[in-house]
Design a protein around this motif. Structure first.
Motif, PDB file in Angstrom:
ATOM      1  N   SER A 280       0.848  -1.194   0.000  1.00 26.82           N
ATOM      2  CA  SER A 280       0.000   0.000   0.000  1.00 26.82           C
ATOM      3  C   SER A 280       0.881   1.240   0.000  1.00 26.82           C
ATOM      4  N   ARG A 281       0.262   2.383  -0.202  1.00 31.21           N
ATOM      5  CA  ARG A 281       0.987   3.660  -0.098  1.00 31.21           C
ATOM      6  C   ARG A 281       0.931   4.091   1.369  1.00 31.21           C
ATOM      7  N   SER A 282       1.723   3.379   2.161  1.00 32.70           N
ATOM      8  CA  SER A 282       1.603   3.473   3.618  1.00 32.70           C
ATOM      9  C   SER A 282       2.315   4.676   4.214  1.00 32.70           C
ATOM     10  N   LYS A 283       3.130   5.375   3.413  1.00 37.10           N
ATOM     11  CA  LYS A 283       3.808   6.560   3.927  1.00 37.10           C
ATOM     12  C   LYS A 283       4.042   7.526   2.772  1.00 37.10           C
ATOM     13  N   VAL A 284       4.447   8.726   3.113  1.00 37.68           N
ATOM     14  CA  VAL A 284       4.582   9.795   2.124  1.00 37.68           C
ATOM     15  C   VAL A 284       5.496   9.379   0.982  1.00 37.68           C
ATOM     16  N   GLU A 285       6.584   8.702   1.308  1.00 42.14           N
ATOM     17  CA  GLU A 285       7.565   8.340   0.292  1.00 42.14           C
ATOM     18  C   GLU A 285       7.014   7.367  -0.747  1.00 42.14           C
ATOM     19  N   LEU A 286       5.900   6.719  -0.437  1.00 40.78           N
ATOM     20  CA  LEU A 286       5.315   5.747  -1.367  1.00 40.78           C
ATOM     21  C   LEU A 286       4.110   6.299  -2.112  1.00 40.78           C
ATOM     22  N   ARG A 287       3.894   7.583  -2.036  1.00 41.04           N
ATOM     23  CA  ARG A 287       2.716   8.186  -2.659  1.00 41.04           C
ATOM     24  C   ARG A 287       2.654   7.903  -4.156  1.00 41.04           C
ATOM     25  N   ASP A 288       3.797   7.884  -4.818  1.00 42.03           N
ATOM     26  CA  ASP A 288       3.831   7.653  -6.260  1.00 42.03           C
ATOM     27  C   ASP A 288       4.196   6.215  -6.615  1.00 42.03           C
ATOM     28  N   ARG A 289       3.997   5.294  -5.666  1.00 43.04           N
ATOM     29  CA  ARG A 289       4.283   3.881  -5.932  1.00 43.04           C
ATOM     30  C   ARG A 289       3.393   3.367  -7.051  1.00 43.04           C
ATOM     31  N   ALA A 290       4.005   2.705  -8.033  1.00 44.58           N
ATOM     32  CA  ALA A 290       3.258   2.090  -9.127  1.00 44.58           C
ATOM     33  C   ALA A 290       4.125   1.015  -9.762  1.00 44.58           C
ATOM     34  N   ILE A 291       3.531  -0.126 -10.054  1.00 50.09           N
ATOM     35  CA  ILE A 291       4.273  -1.218 -10.689  1.00 50.09           C
ATOM     36  C   ILE A 291       4.831  -0.770 -12.035  1.00 50.09           C
ATOM     37  N   GLY A 292       4.076   0.052 -12.745  1.00 48.10           N
ATOM     38  CA  GLY A 292       4.505   0.519 -14.053  1.00 48.10           C
ATOM     39  C   GLY A 292       5.744   1.383 -14.040  1.00 48.10           C
ATOM     40  N   ASN A 293       6.126   1.904 -12.877  1.00 52.11           N
ATOM     41  CA  ASN A 293       7.341   2.734 -12.800  1.00 52.11           C
ATOM     42  C   ASN A 293       8.576   1.958 -13.218  1.00 52.11           C
ATOM     43  N   LEU A 294       8.570   0.641 -12.958  1.00 50.77           N
ATOM     44  CA  LEU A 294       9.737  -0.154 -13.313  1.00 50.77           C
ATOM     45  C   LEU A 294       9.964  -0.162 -14.817  1.00 50.77           C
ATOM     46  N   ALA A 295       8.903  -0.258 -15.583  1.00 47.84           N
ATOM     47  CA  ALA A 295       9.031  -0.241 -17.045  1.00 47.84           C
ATOM     48  C   ALA A 295       9.602   1.093 -17.511  1.00 47.84           C
ATOM     49  N   LEU A 296       9.195   2.183 -16.870  1.00 46.41           N
ATOM     50  CA  LEU A 296       9.704   3.506 -17.237  1.00 46.41           C
ATOM     51  C   LEU A 296      11.195   3.617 -16.939  1.00 46.41           C
ATOM     52  N   ILE A 297      11.605   3.085 -15.811  1.00 45.96           N
ATOM     53  CA  ILE A 297      13.021   3.130 -15.437  1.00 45.96           C
ATOM     54  C   ILE A 297      13.857   2.336 -16.431  1.00 45.96           C
ATOM     55  N   ALA A 298      13.395   1.112 -16.738  1.00 47.94           N
ATOM     56  CA  ALA A 298      14.138   0.263 -17.666  1.00 47.94           C
ATOM     57  C   ALA A 298      14.174   0.857 -19.066  1.00 47.94           C
ATOM     58  N   ALA A 299      13.067   1.475 -19.480  1.00 50.59           N
ATOM     59  CA  ALA A 299      13.006   2.068 -20.822  1.00 50.59           C
ATOM     60  C   ALA A 299      14.018   3.192 -20.989  1.00 50.59           C
ATOM     61  N   ALA A 300      14.393   3.831 -19.886  1.00 56.99           N
ATOM     62  CA  ALA A 300      15.388   4.907 -19.942  1.00 56.99           C
ATOM     63  C   ALA A 300      16.811   4.371 -20.053  1.00 56.99           C
ATOM     64  N   GLY A 301      16.967   3.046 -19.940  1.00 52.77           N
ATOM     65  CA  GLY A 301      18.294   2.453 -20.051  1.00 52.77           C
ATOM     66  C   GLY A 301      18.938   2.109 -18.729  1.00 52.77           C
ATOM     67  N   VAL A 302      18.168   2.161 -17.645  1.00 54.10           N
ATOM     68  CA  VAL A 302      18.699   1.816 -16.329  1.00 54.10           C
ATOM     69  C   VAL A 302      18.672   0.297 -16.164  1.00 54.10           C
ATOM     70  N   ARG A 303      19.742  -0.272 -15.656  1.00 57.39           N
ATOM     71  CA  ARG A 303      19.765  -1.698 -15.335  1.00 57.39           C
ATOM     72  C   ARG A 303      18.964  -1.930 -14.056  1.00 57.39           C
ATOM     73  N   VAL A 304      18.056  -2.910 -14.078  1.00 57.52           N
ATOM     74  CA  VAL A 304      17.129  -3.074 -12.963  1.00 57.52           C
ATOM     75  C   VAL A 304      17.118  -4.506 -12.433  1.00 57.52           C
ATOM     76  N   ALA A 305      16.809  -4.602 -11.148  1.00 58.25           N
ATOM     77  CA  ALA A 305      16.502  -5.866 -10.493  1.00 58.25           C
ATOM     78  C   ALA A 305      15.184  -5.670  -9.756  1.00 58.25           C
ATOM     79  N   ILE A 306      14.640  -6.755  -9.213  1.00 58.31           N
ATOM     80  CA  ILE A 306      13.349  -6.704  -8.527  1.00 58.31           C
ATOM     81  C   ILE A 306      13.514  -7.304  -7.138  1.00 58.31           C
ATOM     82  N   THR A 307      12.868  -6.688  -6.142  1.00 59.49           N
ATOM     83  CA  THR A 307      12.926  -7.196  -4.776  1.00 59.49           C
ATOM     84  C   THR A 307      11.536  -7.319  -4.168  1.00 59.49           C
ATOM     85  N   THR A 308      11.394  -8.288  -3.271  1.00 58.68           N
ATOM     86  CA  THR A 308      10.181  -8.387  -2.440  1.00 58.68           C
ATOM     87  C   THR A 308      10.364  -7.653  -1.125  1.00 58.68           C
TER      88      THR A 308
END
Length: 406
Positions: A280-308
């Motif tokens: 959930s967006r349980s605190k201020v820092e997570l207000r813009d949390r979205a699964i789709g953000n990862l695709a945007l980061i990778a599309a910019a050329g950033v190397r990415v990993a995923i964590t639980t």
């Protein structure tokens, strides 16, 4: 755990570092991968157990790049929580390996999700939280027998968590200013310490060791990665600024708003370990949390990993986060690399894990089908060539330590 030998043949093999192989073979000898290729071209050595995996998918074991398995135990309450040593802001000298309970239920869950390697990290209550450890998910009589790399990185935190912890104690750091100050002062002290140590060694004089400063000196020397917990884009910018100032290898952890400055991260080749996504967006820092953000980061050329960030999200859901990221636009190949080769590369483990490639450890998972299909299961899991998990008779079974499946 005793290393073993096995050949898995006639499977759909996804090495990650190369193209998929329609009818492929993976050979593991004495715990290490010795051959990967088309079944028609790979000769299985005599005497090696052969497993026909026709119709199955075979992949390297997944790598959880940022978890708290074993130090934040499930169902044990405060007695099992050794995630944060929040008694002083700089605890660089503490080591996650000293707090891991290998009987934590999270390790069994990891196997069910095809996760064979975990980088266990201290929490984010301190500006400098301590040393991480990379371990196999199963197989040792003690944690030491599961170690891939005893010291991988140092965990650090910017933003809301440390300012809340120490602000509540009415001590520094109570603001973002103070958090950055603690980190900056610690590295200046480490620089001075390293210079004094070098001078003492030159002159043959005794030198008093300081474990905290020694750890940070290893970061400055490039021996340890700097794992930076940070969500907001302004905190990510601070992380970059500090890394530029002191010259260490930075890996952004979480990166909730990394998409907002993804081009900056790409230009500097700063990787992001993204997640957890099922929160959930349980605190201020997570207000813009979205699964789709990862695709945007990778599309910019950033190397990415995923964590639980286990136990925030159960570790066996690591692959499901990747599946939903693909649904939101992340390329399939990137998603699989984000579970395997990428985290291994970011954290200096790619000589051992992260791909099906000769020379790497025999950590191999047989899936019922495409692992990015949520209906697929990890049916058999091998670590160092030894089977440690099997789906059988409608349930998952983990081999007991020191034993083997019949």
């Amino acid at each position: 755990m005793t290393a073993s030998s096995i050949a898995i043949v006639n499977a759909y093999v996804v090495p990650v570092v190369g193209d998929p192989i329609e009818k492929g073979t993976v050979v593991v000898e004495d715990g290490r991968i010795s051959a990967v290729g088309p079944s028609s071209e790979i000769a299985v050595p005599e005497g090696i157990e052969t497993l026909d995996a026709t119709g199955k998918w075979v992949l390297p074991g997944f790598v959880e790049a940022h978890g708290h398995v074993g130090i934040h135990e499930e169902a044990n309450g405060p007695a099992g929580d050794d995630t944060n040593e929040m008694t002083t802001p700089n605890t660089a000298a503490v080591r996650a390996i000293d707090a891991v309970n290998i009987d934590d239920e999270g390790f069994r869950d990891a196997l069910a999700g095809g996760v064979t390697a975990i980088v266990v990290k201290p929490g984010s209550g301190n500006p400098i939280g301590g040393q991480t450890v990379a371990i196999k998910s199963w197989g040792g009589r003690t944690i030491d027998e599961q170690v891939i790399k005893e010291a991988v990185s140092v965990k650090s935190a910017l933003g809301e968590n440390p300012k809340r912890v120490y602000g509540g104690k009415n001590q520094t750091p109570s603001t973002r200013l103070g958090v950055a100050l603690i980190i900056r002062e610690a590295f200046v002290d480490a620089q001075n310490y390293a210079a004094a140590r070098a001078e003492a060694e030159r002159d043959g004089k005794p030198f008093a060791r300081d474990l905290t400063k020694e750890t940070l000196a290893r970061v400055l020397a490039g021996e340890l990665v700097w794992d930076q917990h940070t969500h907001r884009h302004d905190d990510i910018a601070t992380a970059i600024r500090l890394a530029d100032e002191f010259g260490y290898k930075l890996v952004v952890n979480h990166g909730t708003e990394a998409h907002k400055i993804a081009d900056v991260l790409a230009e500097r080749d700063i990787p992001v370990i993204f997640g957890p996504m099922f929160t959930s967006r349980s605190k201020v820092e997570l207000r813009d949390r979205a699964i789709g953000n990862l695709a945007l980061i990778a599309a910019a050329g950033v190397r990415v990993a995923i964590t639980t960030d286990h136990p925030v999200v159960p570790i066996n859901f690591l692959v499901h986060q990747a599946s939903l990221a693909v649904k939101e636009g992340l390329p399939r190949e990137t998603a699989l690399a984000a579970l395997t080769a990428n985290p291994a590369s970011f954290l200096g483990l790619d000589d051992r894990v992260g791909a099906l490639e000769p020379g790497r450890d025999g950590d191999v998972v047989i899936w019922s089908g495409d692992p990015l299909d949520v209906t697929s299961r990890a049916e058999r899991v091998f670590i160092d060539g030894t089977e440690v998990y099997r789906w059988q008779d409608g349930a998952g079974h983990v081999v007991e330590r020191g034993e083997r499946f019949a």
